[in-house]
Design a protein around this motif. Sequence first.
Motif, PDB file in Angstrom:
ATOM      1  N   ILE A   1      41.109  33.588  43.854  1.00  0.00           N
ATOM      2  CA  ILE A   1      41.359  33.844  45.308  1.00  0.00           C
ATOM      3  C   ILE A   1      41.923  35.109  45.582  1.00  0.00           C
ATOM      4  O   ILE A   1      41.543  35.974  46.539  1.00  0.00           O
ATOM      5  N   VAL A   3      42.545  37.714  44.083  1.00  0.00           N
ATOM      6  CA  VAL A   3      41.668  39.019  43.362  1.00  0.00           C
ATOM      7  C   VAL A   3      40.765  39.287  44.209  1.00  0.00           C
ATOM      8  O   VAL A   3      40.599  40.486  44.784  1.00  0.00           O
ATOM      9  N   SER A   4      39.926  38.413  44.710  1.00  0.00           N
ATOM     10  CA  SER A   4      38.971  38.309  45.730  1.00  0.00           C
ATOM     11  C   SER A   4      39.245  38.956  46.983  1.00  0.00           C
ATOM     12  O   SER A   4      38.901  40.088  47.594  1.00  0.00           O
ATOM     13  N   SER A   5      40.546  38.510  47.569  1.00  0.00           N
ATOM     14  CA  SER A   5      41.101  38.901  48.787  1.00  0.00           C
ATOM     15  C   SER A   5      41.530  40.358  48.679  1.00  0.00           C
ATOM     16  O   SER A   5      41.354  41.358  49.591  1.00  0.00           O
ATOM     17  N   THR A   7      40.632  42.705  46.354  1.00  0.00           N
ATOM     18  CA  THR A   7      39.319  43.653  46.471  1.00  0.00           C
ATOM     19  C   THR A   7      38.717  43.625  47.713  1.00  0.00           C
ATOM     20  O   THR A   7      38.248  44.957  47.828  1.00  0.00           O
ATOM     21  N   ARG A   8      38.474  42.717  48.568  1.00  0.00           N
ATOM     22  CA  ARG A   8      37.912  42.920  49.873  1.00  0.00           C
ATOM     23  C   ARG A   8      38.982  43.929  50.692  1.00  0.00           C
ATOM     24  O   ARG A   8      38.217  44.749  51.217  1.00  0.00           O
ATOM     25  N   VAL A  95      38.211  37.405  34.999  1.00  0.00           N
ATOM     26  CA  VAL A  95      38.659  36.804  36.479  1.00  0.00           C
ATOM     27  C   VAL A  95      38.555  37.880  37.486  1.00  0.00           C
ATOM     28  O   VAL A  95      38.119  37.763  38.573  1.00  0.00           O
ATOM     29  N   SER A  96      39.159  39.087  37.020  1.00  0.00           N
ATOM     30  CA  SER A  96      39.220  40.176  37.937  1.00  0.00           C
ATOM     31  C   SER A  96      37.788  40.507  38.342  1.00  0.00           C
ATOM     32  O   SER A  96      37.323  41.062  39.525  1.00  0.00           O
ATOM     33  N   LEU A  98      34.763  39.081  37.853  1.00  0.00           N
ATOM     34  CA  LEU A  98      33.856  38.133  38.571  1.00  0.00           C
ATOM     35  C   LEU A  98      34.428  37.879  40.108  1.00  0.00           C
ATOM     36  O   LEU A  98      33.546  37.582  40.904  1.00  0.00           O
ATOM     37  N   PHE A  99      35.705  37.726  40.415  1.00  0.00           N
ATOM     38  CA  PHE A  99      35.955  37.626  41.738  1.00  0.00           C
ATOM     39  C   PHE A  99      35.849  38.763  42.650  1.00  0.00           C
ATOM     40  O   PHE A  99      36.157  38.952  43.668  1.00  0.00           O
ATOM     41  N   SER A 100      35.680  39.994  42.052  1.00  0.00           N
ATOM     42  CA  SER A 100      35.321  40.957  42.888  1.00  0.00           C
ATOM     43  C   SER A 100      33.917  41.510  42.961  1.00  0.00           C
ATOM     44  O   SER A 100      33.607  42.273  44.072  1.00  0.00           O
ATOM     45  N   VAL A 102      31.736  40.003  44.851  1.00  0.00           N
ATOM     46  CA  VAL A 102      31.041  39.667  45.957  1.00  0.00           C
ATOM     47  C   VAL A 102      31.597  40.476  47.056  1.00  0.00           C
ATOM     48  O   VAL A 102      30.848  41.090  47.953  1.00  0.00           O
TER      49      VAL A 102
END
Length: 110
Positions: A1, A3-5, A7-8, A95-96, A98-100, A102
């Motif tokens: 989560i 990493v996704s945040s 990256t966003r 993980v980095s 995959l979560f980046s 989107v």
Amino acid sequence: IAVSSVTRVFVLQKMHSIAVLKCLGGTSWQIIAIYMLQVMVLGLAGSLLGVGLARVAIAAIPYFVQTSDTSLLGEVRYGITVSAAAQGIGIGVMVSLLFSVVPLLRVRLV
């Protein structure tokens, strides 16, 4: 989560640069590849830092464990194997990436 945040937010901060790259003829997939490479390098750096911190923490265990003549903890060998470190690094980079995916796919809409 996290990493996704991150990256966003990273992609949102780079929207002007992305728009300039598109105006200069860069395709969406080229730009996504550039930013995926950056995310992969950051994931690798973070994973290496994590393995280094784990190694330091494991090396400190014998100093904090009180050993006596009857304790088995004094005879245990603490350490990180190469395969465990490689798995940690591999999972961290995966993980980095995959979560980046989107947040990076939003680049197509610029």
